[in-house]
Design a protein around this motif. Structure first.
Motif, PDB file in Angstrom:
ATOM      1  N   ASP A 292      27.065 -32.070  31.075  1.00 27.92           N
ATOM      2  CA  ASP A 292      27.971 -30.916  31.200  1.00 27.92           C
ATOM      3  C   ASP A 292      28.470 -30.472  29.827  1.00 27.92           C
ATOM      4  OD1 ASP A 292      29.728 -32.946  30.600  1.00 27.92           O
ATOM      5  OD2 ASP A 292      31.196 -32.418  32.144  1.00 27.92           O
ATOM      6  N   ASP A 293      27.675 -30.848  28.800  1.00 29.03           N
ATOM      7  CA  ASP A 293      28.079 -30.495  27.433  1.00 29.03           C
ATOM      8  C   ASP A 293      27.030 -29.635  26.728  1.00 29.03           C
ATOM      9  OD1 ASP A 293      26.174 -32.480  27.312  1.00 29.03           O
ATOM     10  OD2 ASP A 293      27.250 -33.723  25.854  1.00 29.03           O
ATOM     11  N   TYR A 294      26.231 -28.918  27.529  1.00 33.18           N
ATOM     12  CA  TYR A 294      25.279 -27.971  26.927  1.00 33.18           C
ATOM     13  C   TYR A 294      26.031 -26.708  26.513  1.00 33.18           C
ATOM     14  CZ  TYR A 294      21.255 -30.673  28.634  1.00 33.18           C
ATOM     15  OH  TYR A 294      20.322 -31.649  28.857  1.00 33.18           O
ATOM     16  N   ASP A 295      25.418 -25.971  25.599  1.00 36.52           N
ATOM     17  CA  ASP A 295      26.020 -24.722  25.151  1.00 36.52           C
ATOM     18  C   ASP A 295      25.691 -23.608  26.168  1.00 36.52           C
ATOM     19  OD1 ASP A 295      27.181 -22.734  23.719  1.00 36.52           O
ATOM     20  OD2 ASP A 295      25.553 -22.555  22.239  1.00 36.52           O
ATOM     21  N   THR A 296      26.322 -23.713  27.350  1.00 39.04           N
ATOM     22  CA  THR A 296      26.121 -22.721  28.428  1.00 39.04           C
ATOM     23  C   THR A 296      27.503 -22.375  28.994  1.00 39.04           C
ATOM     24  OG1 THR A 296      25.954 -24.421  30.140  1.00 39.04           O
ATOM     25  CG2 THR A 296      23.884 -23.768  29.072  1.00 39.04           C
TER      26      THR A 296
ATOM     27  N   ASP B 199      29.161 -23.050  31.630  1.00 42.34           N
ATOM     28  CA  ASP B 199      29.985 -24.142  32.170  1.00 42.34           C
ATOM     29  C   ASP B 199      29.537 -25.520  31.673  1.00 42.34           C
ATOM     30  OD1 ASP B 199      27.679 -24.664  33.608  1.00 42.34           O
ATOM     31  OD2 ASP B 199      28.467 -23.942  35.525  1.00 42.34           O
ATOM     32  N   GLY B 200      28.640 -25.523  30.701  1.00 44.98           N
ATOM     33  CA  GLY B 200      28.197 -26.796  30.108  1.00 44.98           C
ATOM     34  C   GLY B 200      26.985 -27.414  30.789  1.00 44.98           C
ATOM     35  N   THR B 201      26.599 -26.894  31.985  1.00 41.97           N
ATOM     36  CA  THR B 201      25.431 -27.471  32.671  1.00 41.97           C
ATOM     37  C   THR B 201      24.198 -26.590  32.421  1.00 41.97           C
ATOM     38  OG1 THR B 201      25.842 -26.387  34.826  1.00 41.97           O
ATOM     39  CG2 THR B 201      26.970 -28.478  34.429  1.00 41.97           C
TER      40      THR B 201
ATOM     41  N   SER C  27      23.435 -21.760  36.236  1.00 40.45           N
ATOM     42  CA  SER C  27      23.671 -23.156  35.854  1.00 40.45           C
ATOM     43  C   SER C  27      23.536 -24.065  37.076  1.00 40.45           C
ATOM     44  CB  SER C  27      25.067 -23.306  35.260  1.00 40.45           C
ATOM     45  OG  SER C  27      26.032 -23.210  36.294  1.00 40.45           O
TER      46      SER C  27
ATOM     47  N   ARG D 299      22.850 -36.503  30.028  1.00 45.56           N
ATOM     48  CA  ARG D 299      21.725 -35.561  29.972  1.00 45.56           C
ATOM     49  C   ARG D 299      20.434 -36.293  30.321  1.00 45.56           C
ATOM     50  NH1 ARG D 299      22.147 -31.908  24.484  1.00 45.56           N
ATOM     51  NH2 ARG D 299      24.199 -30.982  24.870  1.00 45.56           N
TER      52      ARG D 299
END
Ligand code: NAD
Ligand code: WQD
Length: 337
Positions: free
Chosen positions: A220-224, A226-228, A268, A291
């Motif tokens: 949940d720490d992607y650059d998107t 909401d992070g997903t 996402s 991840r």
């Protein structure tokens, strides 16, 4: 009436494509070794289209099996779905993937050529773009796979291009699918993973019917937003329609056509969970997990080339994808078994 050999026609995408091919007036012959499917999917398609479908059990790696089918039927074109597709398994068993996917396709092309059949629509994948520098992804973006499954698709693409260079009477369409989900409207056919699902949508739907306790959200720490992870989910019936449109036009193509089949929209993991909850009325328990190795943050198509060349675009949104996946899963909790 043209006769189309559908390799892998009993599988998830193949079985859905059979319906639209038959509705469009094509004659179909299914060729499958049932390594990841069962004849039951084709039997159900027969009920949907109210017609018997020719099925040949065989393996694309076997010359004899292929010869048999080309001698028995006058095949005008091939839609080549047959292949193994589990990314993780391809990392632990690369030879199996190269033998099945790459060698199997070489064998198929050889027998096609010997029998004067030189039209093929090939199932490639957005995985050939590796980790794209930007989104949306156009067909001319650099390729580079990150696992043996993806490389098997890239190798096959290159082999098909070489075949065309050597003999430009071939007609070759390479379709790069984004993330196929959903099922035929009536819920009698759908995706039926043999094991614990690798892909998001079947995992969500199996969680919804209580077969899985919870969904692990991989990162949940992607650059998107909401992070997903964000993907381009495409309804399998839209994908199927892309194949019919490719076949309709294939005779007019005088170069190898490489075409994205995606919607152009990215959602996402959590967007999909929420959409599924709305569609099914069932709460999906989930936990944030690390991840997954090899995953990328974002991947969605620029589908404009498909619109221009095939006159095709995806029509169905994520609500419909989730409703249809749910109808299939809830009507068939054990898939085809
Ligand atoms: P699937 O596993 O449901 O269907 C593949 C079919 O091919 C199965 O019926 C299997 O039994 C058959 N098959 C496999 N090896 C064979 C062989 N050696 N000889 C004869 N038949 C064989 O998979 P699917 O999701 O329907 O995918 C169809 C194609 O699309 C595959 O080539 C896959 O790599 C590609 N693709 C799938 C996705 C996806 O997410 N589903 C995405 C991009 C590309
Ligand atoms: C989608 C998103 C995951 C499962 C794969 C292949 C690709 C193509 C399509 C064949 C990602 C997340 C998933 C889960 C999760 N197949 N996820 N929990 O990885 O985009 O593509 O299938 O050609 O080649 O690589 O699809 O459905 O596995 O994952 O959080 O239990 O869902 O991390 O962000 P993917 P997917």
């Amino acid at each position: 009436m043209k006769t189309i050999l559908v390799t892998g026609g009993a599988g998830y995408i193949g079985s859905h494509t059979l319906i639209l091919l038959i509705e469009a007036g094509y004659n179909v012959v299914v060729f499958d070794n049932f390594s990841n499917s069962s004849i039951e999917s084709v039997r159900r398609v027969e009920k949907i289209v109210d017609r018997a479908i020719e099925v040949v059990e065989g393996d694309i790696r076997s010359r004899e099996d292929l010869d048999r089918v080309f001698k028995r039927y006058k095949i005008d074109a091939v839609i080549h779905f047959a292949g193994l597709k589990a990314v993780g398994e391809s990392v632990s068993e690369p030879i199996k993937y190269y033998e099945n996917n790459v060698y199997g396709t070489i064998n198929l092309c050889k027998v096609m050529s010997e029998n004067g059949c030189k039209s093929i629509v090939f199932s490639s994948s957005a995985t050939v773009y590796g980790n794209p520098a930007s989104n949306p992804i156009r067909e001319d973006f650099p390729t580079g796979a990150t696992n043996p499954y993806g490389r098997s698709k890239l190798f096959i693409e290159e082999i098909l291009r070489d075949i065309f260079i050597s003999d430009n009477s071939w007609r070759i369409v390479i379709l790069r699918y984004f993330n196929p989900v959903g099922a035929y409207k009536s819920g009698v056919i759908g995706e039926d993973p043999a094991d614990i699902p690798n892909n998001l949508m079947p995992f969500i739907s199996q969680t919804a019917i209580g077969k899985r306790e919870y969904l692990s959200v991989f990162g949940d720490d992607y650059d998107t937003h909401d992070g997903t992870g964000v993907r381009d989910y495409i309804h399998v019936m839209d994908l199927a329609d892309g194949h019919v449109k490719a076949l309709d036009k294939i005779d007019s193509f005088n170069r190898v056509m490489t075409i994205n089949l995606g919607t152009g929209k990215g959602y996402s993991v959590l967007d999909m969970v929420k959409a599924f909850e709305r569609a099914s009325g069932v709460k999906i328990p989930y936990k944030i997990a690390p991840r997954r190795a090899g995953d990328i943050a974002t991947c969605y198509a620029d589908p404009s080339y498909a619109r221009e060349i095939l006159g095709w675009e995806a029509k169905r949104g994520i609500e419909e994808m989730c409703e249809d996946s749910w109808r299939w899963q809830s009507n068939n909790p054990n898939g085809y078994r």
